[in-house]
Design an enzyme around this catalytic site. Structure first.
Site, PDB file in Angstrom:
ATOM      1  N   VAL A  27       0.813  -1.220   0.000  1.00 11.07           N
ATOM      2  CA  VAL A  27       0.000   0.000   0.000  1.00 11.07           C
ATOM      3  C   VAL A  27       0.843   1.267   0.000  1.00 11.07           C
ATOM      4  O   VAL A  27       0.311   2.371  -0.079  1.00 11.07           O
ATOM      5  CB  VAL A  27      -0.958   0.025   1.215  1.00 11.07           C
ATOM      6  N   GLY A  28       2.155   1.129   0.097  1.00  9.04           N
ATOM      7  CA  GLY A  28       3.004   2.311   0.102  1.00  9.04           C
ATOM      8  C   GLY A  28       4.409   1.980  -0.330  1.00  9.04           C
ATOM      9  O   GLY A  28       4.876   0.846  -0.180  1.00  9.04           O
ATOM     10  N   GLY A  30       8.470   3.978  -0.807  1.00 10.66           N
ATOM     11  CA  GLY A  30       9.333   5.154  -0.722  1.00 10.66           C
ATOM     12  C   GLY A  30      10.757   4.715  -0.958  1.00 10.66           C
ATOM     13  O   GLY A  30      11.037   3.523  -1.089  1.00 10.66           O
ATOM     14  N   GLY A  33      11.844   2.180   1.704  1.00 10.13           N
ATOM     15  CA  GLY A  33      11.122   0.964   2.047  1.00 10.13           C
ATOM     16  C   GLY A  33       9.754   0.846   1.425  1.00 10.13           C
ATOM     17  O   GLY A  33       9.320   1.693   0.647  1.00 10.13           O
ATOM     18  N   HIS A  34       9.085  -0.245   1.783  1.00 12.06           N
ATOM     19  CA  HIS A  34       7.744  -0.544   1.294  1.00 12.06           C
ATOM     20  C   HIS A  34       6.841  -0.806   2.490  1.00 12.06           C
ATOM     21  O   HIS A  34       7.293  -1.287   3.523  1.00 12.06           O
ATOM     22  CB  HIS A  34       7.765  -1.787   0.400  1.00 12.06           C
ATOM     23  N   LYS A  52       6.095  -2.609   7.576  1.00 10.36           N
ATOM     24  CA  LYS A  52       7.014  -1.774   6.811  1.00 10.36           C
ATOM     25  C   LYS A  52       8.377  -2.437   6.697  1.00 10.36           C
ATOM     26  O   LYS A  52       9.008  -2.777   7.693  1.00 10.36           O
ATOM     27  CB  LYS A  52       7.156  -0.420   7.490  1.00 10.36           C
ATOM     28  N   ASP A 151       7.809  17.526  11.721  1.00 13.69           N
ATOM     29  CA  ASP A 151       7.382  17.330  10.330  1.00 13.69           C
ATOM     30  C   ASP A 151       5.881  17.063  10.257  1.00 13.69           C
ATOM     31  O   ASP A 151       5.435  16.139   9.577  1.00 13.69           O
ATOM     32  CB  ASP A 151       8.167  16.188   9.687  1.00 13.69           C
TER      33      ASP A 151
END
Length: 502
Positions: A27-28, A30, A33-34, A52, A151
């Protein structure tokens, strides 16, 4: 260590692939990572998790810092790290989080797209109040434990979907977080550029070296305004996000265009800011003579004498020493008037937002605009690629190339995968309210999710965390969902942007 003992230990070590079913459920994604949506194979519970995987071999200092912090932080409004898995065979690191189906980036995008499609559906004011209250409550806990998030933005604010914690806010992406008690050197020396541009406090843009909890409060003010208008209040053109120079002309210009140029009496210490000479050279006070937060919010039908505006004004105070604290904000009259904040931000409504979609293992996450590949180093929770509405929505403000690396609510063009109707409020609003004259307080994660926010549900912890943070370099982190693991992102809202935050 004895080799046989190491071999025995490795054989007994729990392996992610043996415990969880996650294949095909990405679902993600970057640069670091995944993120996968996962369930236990043994069927011990039906709970959904965010799993993750940190890319590469070993573990970065940023990930170490995040893991150390998350293992200590326990609060209903802070994402919970359930477990860390270390694989000795391939030297990969896996982090297990609670799974959140939505985030503010996608929720706001859903409503912004509805405006673009000329079927405006505003976030219900009761939902906005509950969201803000829970964000402040989580940040108050972090600040009470000497942690700066640094952030905060919509993509890092997750919201739980159906289940025991329905509608509960979870602050995610702790990759930038730092302890701020007695730093060895000014925080600005350690991390020169922090926080996504659009949510960055003016003191940071002017080079403040010893910045404080006030930077998180400014970011919350920006999120609050965005919830009220469905548009980022300080959106502007993004330049090179890797620069070590904190001064950003366009961002300051946007802030002054909305707020007006600060008068000397309103921010006396502005003259002490490292970038003040540059400010004097590049800006003229008279340019912004007709700008004010009152005028900006009146365009969005927020009255200047309303409690909602007065709180927003306190959150977006230019002088950080005069900016309201999270504790003071929680006591604000805005939260004492009806409708009172609830534990379930969706209380009395159906959830119209689409669920996250699974990503193809091979396809790049960003199919449209490759400029969106740049992302500021951050960690985010799983998000599904937003679904496309029949007609591509025109985003009113330039959309941020996800400095929001999509914390994501699973995508959200107006009417996409969700109900065409607006949120339906409960007829009996008293069911979701706090008793009169009681200070609202969010309850523990086990509390009845739809009930009122009761004062005695839990007490904020004021004890310091026994953890010394490791120093991270000035690199900015990009994220894979609100489940943070550093990754880079550039800041522009875009309908197809989908990096989930954890």
């Amino acid at each position: 260590m004895d080799y046989d003992f190491k071999a025995k230990l490795a054989a007994e070590r729990e392996r992610v692939e043996d415990l969880f079913e996650y294949e095909g459920c990405k679902v993600g994604r970057g640069t670091y990572g995944h993120v996968y949506k996962a369930r236990r194979k043994d069927g011990k519970d039906e709970k959904e998790y965010a799993l993750k995987q940190i890319e590469g071999t070993g573990i970065s200092m940023s990930a170490c810092r995040e893991i150390a912090l998350l293992r200590e932080l326990k609060h209903p409004n802070v994402i919970a790290l359930q477990k860390v898995f270390l694989s000795h065979s391939d030297r990969k690191v896996w982090l297990l989080f609670d799974y959140a189906e939505h985030d503010l980036w996608h929720i706001i995008k859903f409503h912004r797209a509805s405006k673009a499609n000329k079927k405006p559906m505003q976030l219900p004011r009761s939902m906005v109040k509950s969201l803000l209250y829970q964000i402040l409550d989580g940040i108050h806990y972090l600040h009470a434990n000497w942690v700066l998030h640094r952030d905060l933005k919509p993509a890092n604010i997750l919201v739980m979907g159906e289940g025991p914690e329905r509608g509960r806010v979870k602050i995610a992406d702790m990759g930038f977080a730092r302890l701020f008690n007695s730093p060895l050197k000014p925080l600005a020396d350690l991390d020169p550029v922090v926080v996504t541009f659009w949510y960055r406090a003016p003191e940071l843009l002017l080079g403040a070296r010893h910045y404080t909890k006030a930077i998180d409060i400014w970011a919350i003010g920006c999120i609050f305004a965005e919830l009220l208008t469905s548009e980022p209040i300080f959106h502007c053109r993004q330049e090179d996000i890797k620069t070590s120079n904190p001064f950003h002309h366009d961002q300051l210009d946007r802030i002054f265009s909305v707020m007006g140029f600060p008068a000397d009496k309103d921010w006396e210490d502005i003259r002490k800011m490292p970038e003040y000479p540059t400010l004097q050279k590049d800006f003229r006070r008279t340019t912004y003579a007709n700008s004010s937060l009152i005028k900006y919010m009146e365009k969005h039908k927020v009255k200047p004498d309303s409690k909602v505006f007065l709180l927003l004004q306190k959150l977006l105070t230019m002088d950080p020493t005069k900016r309201i604290t999270s504790e003071q904000a929680l006591q604000d009259p805005y939260f004492q008037e009806d409708p009172l904040p609830t534990l379930d931000v969706f209380a009395g409504c159906q959830i119209p937002y689409p669920k996250r979609e699974f990503l193809n293992e091979d396809d790049p996450e960003e199919k449209g605009d490759k400029n969106q590949q740049q992302q500021q180093n951050q960690h985010q929770q799983p998000t599904a690629p937003p679904q496309q509405a029949a007609a591509p929505p025109q985003a009113p403000p330039p959309q941020q190339n996800s400095t929001q690396t999509n914390g994501t609510a699973g995508g959200a063009g107006a009417g996409v995968g969700g109900t065409g109707a607006g949120l339906q409020h409960s007829q009996d609003s008293s069911l979701n309210q706090v008793p009169p004259n009681k200070k609202p307080r969010l309850g523990p994660s086990g509390a009845n999710s739809g009930g009122p926010v009761m004062p005695s549900d839990y007490q904020h912890s004021s004890s310091r965390l026994n953890y010394q943070s490791s120093v991270q370099g000035s690199s900015q982190s990009q994220s894979t969902l609100g489940y943070s693991s550093s990754s880079q992102q550039s800041s522009q809202y875009h309908p197809s942007h989908q990096a989930h935050r954890y």
